[in-house]
Design a protein around this motif. Sequence first.
Motif, PDB file in Angstrom:
ATOM      1  N   GLU A  85       0.831  -1.209   0.000  1.00 35.80           N
ATOM      2  CA  GLU A  85       0.000   0.000   0.000  1.00 35.80           C
ATOM      3  C   GLU A  85       0.861   1.253   0.000  1.00 35.80           C
ATOM      4  OE1 GLU A  85      -0.254  -2.487   2.299  1.00 35.80           O
ATOM      5  OE2 GLU A  85      -2.090  -3.448   1.592  1.00 35.80           O
ATOM      6  N   ASP A  86       1.927   1.264   0.824  1.00 36.74           N
ATOM      7  CA  ASP A  86       2.814   2.421   0.878  1.00 36.74           C
ATOM      8  C   ASP A  86       3.556   2.591  -0.447  1.00 36.74           C
ATOM      9  OD1 ASP A  86       2.014   2.955   3.452  1.00 36.74           O
ATOM     10  OD2 ASP A  86       3.883   2.287   4.401  1.00 36.74           O
ATOM     11  N   ARG A  87       4.020   1.462  -1.023  1.00 33.84           N
ATOM     12  CA  ARG A  87       4.745   1.528  -2.296  1.00 33.84           C
ATOM     13  C   ARG A  87       3.830   2.073  -3.390  1.00 33.84           C
ATOM     14  NH1 ARG A  87       5.692  -3.624  -3.469  1.00 33.84           N
ATOM     15  NH2 ARG A  87       7.139  -3.759  -1.738  1.00 33.84           N
ATOM     16  N   ASP A  88       2.587   1.583  -3.466  1.00 31.75           N
ATOM     17  CA  ASP A  88       1.645   2.090  -4.474  1.00 31.75           C
ATOM     18  C   ASP A  88       1.418   3.584  -4.310  1.00 31.75           C
ATOM     19  OD1 ASP A  88       1.265  -0.378  -5.661  1.00 31.75           O
ATOM     20  OD2 ASP A  88      -0.547  -0.832  -4.517  1.00 31.75           O
ATOM     21  N   THR A  89       1.229   4.024  -3.082  1.00 25.88           N
ATOM     22  CA  THR A  89       0.981   5.444  -2.817  1.00 25.88           C
ATOM     23  C   THR A  89       2.162   6.277  -3.291  1.00 25.88           C
ATOM     24  OG1 THR A  89      -0.392   4.872  -0.913  1.00 25.88           O
ATOM     25  CG2 THR A  89       0.440   7.137  -1.019  1.00 25.88           C
ATOM     26  N   LEU A  90       3.359   5.889  -2.881  1.00 27.12           N
ATOM     27  CA  LEU A  90       4.563   6.627  -3.265  1.00 27.12           C
ATOM     28  C   LEU A  90       4.727   6.673  -4.783  1.00 27.12           C
ATOM     29  CD1 LEU A  90       7.334   7.960  -2.577  1.00 27.12           C
ATOM     30  CD2 LEU A  90       8.283   5.646  -2.659  1.00 27.12           C
ATOM     31  N   LEU A  91       4.599   5.537  -5.434  1.00 27.52           N
ATOM     32  CA  LEU A  91       4.870   5.487  -6.867  1.00 27.52           C
ATOM     33  C   LEU A  91       3.782   6.161  -7.696  1.00 27.52           C
ATOM     34  CD1 LEU A  91       6.512   1.957  -7.092  1.00 27.52           C
ATOM     35  CD2 LEU A  91       7.612   4.202  -6.878  1.00 27.52           C
ATOM     36  N   LEU A  92       2.539   6.176  -7.213  1.00 25.32           N
ATOM     37  CA  LEU A  92       1.510   6.939  -7.917  1.00 25.32           C
ATOM     38  C   LEU A  92       1.801   8.435  -7.861  1.00 25.32           C
ATOM     39  CD1 LEU A  92      -1.742   5.036  -6.906  1.00 25.32           C
ATOM     40  CD2 LEU A  92      -0.924   5.411  -9.239  1.00 25.32           C
ATOM     41  N   VAL A  93       2.299   8.907  -6.718  1.00 22.45           N
ATOM     42  CA  VAL A  93       2.606  10.329  -6.567  1.00 22.45           C
ATOM     43  C   VAL A  93       3.880  10.691  -7.328  1.00 22.45           C
ATOM     44  CG1 VAL A  93       3.270  12.128  -4.910  1.00 22.45           C
ATOM     45  CG2 VAL A  93       1.371  10.595  -4.390  1.00 22.45           C
ATOM     46  N   VAL A  94       4.930   9.876  -7.176  1.00 23.31           N
ATOM     47  CA  VAL A  94       6.228  10.220  -7.764  1.00 23.31           C
ATOM     48  C   VAL A  94       6.287   9.883  -9.255  1.00 23.31           C
ATOM     49  CG1 VAL A  94       8.709   9.765  -7.655  1.00 23.31           C
ATOM     50  CG2 VAL A  94       7.404   9.997  -5.554  1.00 23.31           C
ATOM     51  N   TRP A  95       5.991   8.662  -9.611  1.00 24.58           N
ATOM     52  CA  TRP A  95       6.110   8.250 -11.012  1.00 24.58           C
ATOM     53  C   TRP A  95       4.853   8.553 -11.809  1.00 24.58           C
ATOM     54  CZ3 TRP A  95       8.642   2.789 -10.170  1.00 24.58           C
ATOM     55  CH2 TRP A  95       9.987   2.968  -9.838  1.00 24.58           C
ATOM     56  N   GLY A  96       3.693   8.400 -11.195  1.00 22.55           N
ATOM     57  CA  GLY A  96       2.456   8.687 -11.894  1.00 22.55           C
ATOM     58  C   GLY A  96       2.121  10.161 -11.917  1.00 22.55           C
ATOM     59  N   GLU A  97       2.792  10.921 -11.056  1.00 27.58           N
ATOM     60  CA  GLU A  97       2.600  12.361 -10.936  1.00 27.58           C
ATOM     61  C   GLU A  97       1.144  12.715 -10.625  1.00 27.58           C
ATOM     62  OE1 GLU A  97       4.300  14.284 -14.362  1.00 27.58           O
ATOM     63  OE2 GLU A  97       6.282  13.445 -13.966  1.00 27.58           O
ATOM     64  N   LEU A  98       0.501  11.886  -9.802  1.00 27.03           N
ATOM     65  CA  LEU A  98      -0.858  12.160  -9.373  1.00 27.03           C
ATOM     66  C   LEU A  98      -0.827  13.027  -8.127  1.00 27.03           C
ATOM     67  CD1 LEU A  98      -1.435   9.741 -11.311  1.00 27.03           C
ATOM     68  CD2 LEU A  98      -3.191   9.051  -9.704  1.00 27.03           C
ATOM     69  N   SER A  99      -1.840  13.851  -7.972  1.00 30.94           N
ATOM     70  CA  SER A  99      -1.985  14.655  -6.760  1.00 30.94           C
ATOM     71  C   SER A  99      -2.424  13.732  -5.628  1.00 30.94           C
ATOM     72  CB  SER A  99      -3.036  15.743  -6.970  1.00 30.94           C
ATOM     73  OG  SER A  99      -4.327  15.143  -7.067  1.00 30.94           O
TER      74      SER A  99
END
Length: 188
Positions: free
Chosen positions: A137-151
Motif C-alpha cells: 500500500e505504501d509503495r503504491d501510494t509513493l509510486l503513484l505520486v512520484v512516477w504517476g505524478e498524481l496529486s
Amino acid sequence: MGSETVGEDADLVLRSRSDPGRFAILFDRYFTALHNYAARRLGSAGADDVAAEAFLIAFRQRASFDPRRGSVRSWLYGIATNLIHEHRRDEERGYRAHSRAAAEPTFVEDVERADARIAAASARDCLVAALAGLSPEDRDTLLLVVWGELSHHETAAALGVPVGTVGSRLHRVRRQLRAALNDVNPVA
C-alpha cells in the motif's frame, strides 16, 4: 489537470456509452502517461500489457464510471495499479534480486569515476532495498505520486482511500526512505 479537462473527460466516458469511438480521445490523452507509470513499475514489456489492459478494462467498465468518485485520470491509474498488483510478485522478486546483486563486489576500471559510481550505486541500492521493504500500500501510494505524478486527491481516488491516508502514508514512507539512505541526498 484543470477542472475543464476533468469535466470533459467525464463527459467523454458518459458519451462513449452510446458512441464508443469517443473513448479513443481518452486513450490518446492518457495512454502515454499511463504507460510511463507502468514502465517505471514493471519495465517496458510489462507496461505494454498493463497500459493496454487498463484501457480495455476501462472501456468495458465505462458504464460503471462514476465521476463523483474521482476523475477519469484517477480511475485509469486505479485500474493500472490493480493490474500492477497482479505483477507484484515479479516486481518484489526483482527488487530482492537487485538487492542481492548489489551485495556482490563490483570492480570499476575507470578510477576517476569510481567514487561517483559507488556513491550512486550505494544510494540506488539502498533506495531499491527500501522500496522492497515498504508495504504494498505504501509503495503504491509513493509510486503513484512520484512516477504517476498524481496529486494526493487523485492518488486517493485511484486507491480508494481517504486523502488523509495518502498524506500519512507519504509521511511514513519519507521517514523510512530517509532512514534507509542515512539522510544522504541521492541526487547530490
